[in-house]
Scaffold this active site. Structure first.
Site, short mmCIF file in Angstrom:
data_model
loop_
_atom_site.label_atom_id
_atom_site.label_comp_id
_atom_site.label_asym_id
_atom_site.label_seq_id
_atom_site.Cartn_x
_atom_site.Cartn_y
_atom_site.Cartn_z
N ARG A 64 31.29 53.69 44.54
CA ARG A 64 32.01 52.51 44.01
C ARG A 64 31.13 51.29 43.86
NH1 ARG A 64 35.79 55.59 41.82
NH2 ARG A 64 37.30 56.41 43.31
N ASN A 93 32.27 55.24 36.42
CA ASN A 93 33.43 54.33 36.50
C ASN A 93 33.33 53.34 37.66
OD1 ASN A 93 33.90 56.39 38.38
ND2 ASN A 93 36.11 56.38 38.11
N ASP A 303 34.11 66.04 43.16
CA ASP A 303 34.88 64.93 42.57
C ASP A 303 35.24 63.93 43.67
OD1 ASP A 303 36.11 63.32 40.74
OD2 ASP A 303 37.73 64.69 40.25
O1 DOR Z 1 41.16 61.96 41.01
C1 DOR Z 1 40.31 61.36 40.38
N1 DOR Z 1 39.71 60.24 40.85
N2 DOR Z 1 39.97 61.80 39.16
C2 DOR Z 1 39.18 61.11 38.34
O2 DOR Z 1 38.92 61.58 37.27
C3 DOR Z 1 38.68 59.77 38.75
C4 DOR Z 1 38.58 59.67 40.21
C5 DOR Z 1 38.30 58.26 40.70
O3 DOR Z 1 37.38 57.63 40.22
O4 DOR Z 1 38.98 57.81 41.63
#
Ligand code: DOR
Length: 424
Positions: A64, A93, A303
């Protein structure tokens, strides 16, 4: 310091080793791998009943930084090291997103202090808004591993087509979050009988299929390297299997939580089980496992998606999608042996599989190779406790659950970057 590990079960897809060996780590490399090594070392460890695996590669995680406190590059990479990973690829992101060379450069700079290798993706579109292409050339030059708006689907097919076309210039993958965002709008979980019972808005499997089909079609049209992220359904596996009969430029992955949990994990409204795409059904899990067996699925990823307790505690409808995954990855994924998968098949999807997709060298436990590896106790049982999680976020539905299999030690370039203190 030289370390000799005796009688350890080496599982290495690259050297096709699946048996007991002695391994000598010296000066950052595997100085020797064999039976009955006669050399002396500063430290000798009895590896019997333990496994040694090549350092794992997680080609899909979320840190993050910059922007949020739930996980920094350092905290995330220490958490990953504790899970056995020696390379992680972080999605774009962040806030701001990795849509220019300054942010990409910032990640690379910060990663120099990390215990393992951290490789960022760049976005497909500016701010991941799906409207304007990012400066892909600039990002490629900055060293991103690929392009992705993950978390968002690039809904505009023309923009996605252009991204695929341009990506060919730098031979970098485009990773799609294949999910129709309009069909999935306001959804919380898989659409079905359970979502109806729970009174939660569903996300139909079709939201994924529509975009998997579109993305495969655009990969066929452009010839670009498309990687489909976190597939969740039987039909998605079938679509990729069919496409791979004709196309060499398509790869895909499954996330560990989609392999070990079904939608039932949301029965008690646990926001930690709310992920995007959503957890599906047992039938889907069986199809994903079959996809791994048949090499339709090329990689297994975490993920890892950290979120704060406040965010996750804001009620299941408002909570963000995602769960953390580094530190529970290996024990969870090894539970797939119950479907007849061999440990070496699973490890291939977390080492040489992703390395092939990313066109990078895979870790291997072979003489003179860089000593990146994990020591894993397949029988150790432990309980996931909040206070023992190294990630700054604790959003996992496995809290207080017992897991079987434990990472004891992770080496990166010959140095122990994680140790649970039982061995070293
Ligand atoms: O569950 C998810 N969290 N899927 C995603 O594609 C993004 C991710 C996040 O950045 O929290």
């Amino acid at each position: 310091m030289d370390i000799l590990i005796r009688n350890i079960h080496v599982i290495d897809p690259i050297s096709e080793t699946d048996g007991i060996r002695d391994v000598l780590i010296s000066s950052g490399v595997f100085a020797d791998v064999g039976k009955n090594i006669r050399k002396k070392a500063d430290k000798t460890i009895d590896g019997s009943k333990l496994w040694m695996l090549p350092g794992l590669i997680d080609m899909h995680c979320h840190l993050r930084e910059p922007g949020n406190e739930e996980e920094t590059i350092l905290s995330g990479s220490y958490s990953a090291a504790a899970g056995g990973f020696t390379t992680i690829c972080c999605m774009a992101n962040t806030e701001p997103s990795i849509d220019n060379k300054v942010v990409a450069g910032y990640i690379f700079e910060k990663s120099r202090e990390a215990p393992i290798q951290v490789l960022p993706y760049g976005t497909v579109t500016i701010g991941r808004k799906g409207e304007l292409l990012s400066p892909m050339g600039e990002l490629a030059q900055a060293g991103v591993v690929g392009f992705s708006d993950d978390g968002n689907c690039v809904m505009d097919s023309l923009i996605f087509r252009r991204a695929l076309e341009y990506s060919k210039t730098w031979q970098k993958i485009v990773v799609s979050h294949s999910e129709d965002q309009i069909l999935a709008r306001n959804g919380v979980m898989n659409e079905g009988v359970l979502s109806t019972k729970l009174g939660l808005r569903g996300i139909p499997a079709e939201a994924e299929h529509i975009m998997v089909y579109r993305d495969i079609s655009l990969a066929a049209l452009t010839g670009a390297k498309l990687h489909l992220a976190h597939l969740t359904t039987r039909k998605s596996v079938e679509l990729v299997k069919e496409a791979k009969k004709h196309l060499k430029n398509i790869t895909c992955e499954a996330a560990i939580h989609h392999l070990v949990l079904t939608e039932e994990a949301l029965t008690n409204y646990d926001a930690n089980a709310k992920v995007s795409p959503p957890l599906r059904t047992q039938e889907d899990i069986r199809a994903l496992v079959k996809g791994i067996k048949e090499n339709v699925i090329d990689a297994i990823v975490t993920d890892h998606a950290p979120h704060s307790e406040e965010e996750k505690g804001s009620g299941i409808e408002h909570a963000p999608f995602g769960m953390i995954g580094f530190e529970t990855a290996l024990p969870l994924v090894m539970s797939l042996v119950k479907y007849g998968l061999k440990p070496i098949q699973i490890i291939e999807k977390m080492t040489s599989g992703p390395a092939r997709i990313l066109r990078r060298k895979a870790n291997t436990i072979s003489r003179e190779a860089e000593a990146n590896c994990v020591i894993f106790d397949p029988d150790a049982e432990w309980i996931v406790r909040k206070e023992n999680i190294r990630s700054l976020s604790k959003n996992t539905p496995f809290l207080n659950k017992k897991l079987r299999g434990k990472v004891l030690c992770t080496f990166y370039c010959g140095l122990p970057v994680y140790s649970d203190k039982t061995l070293i």
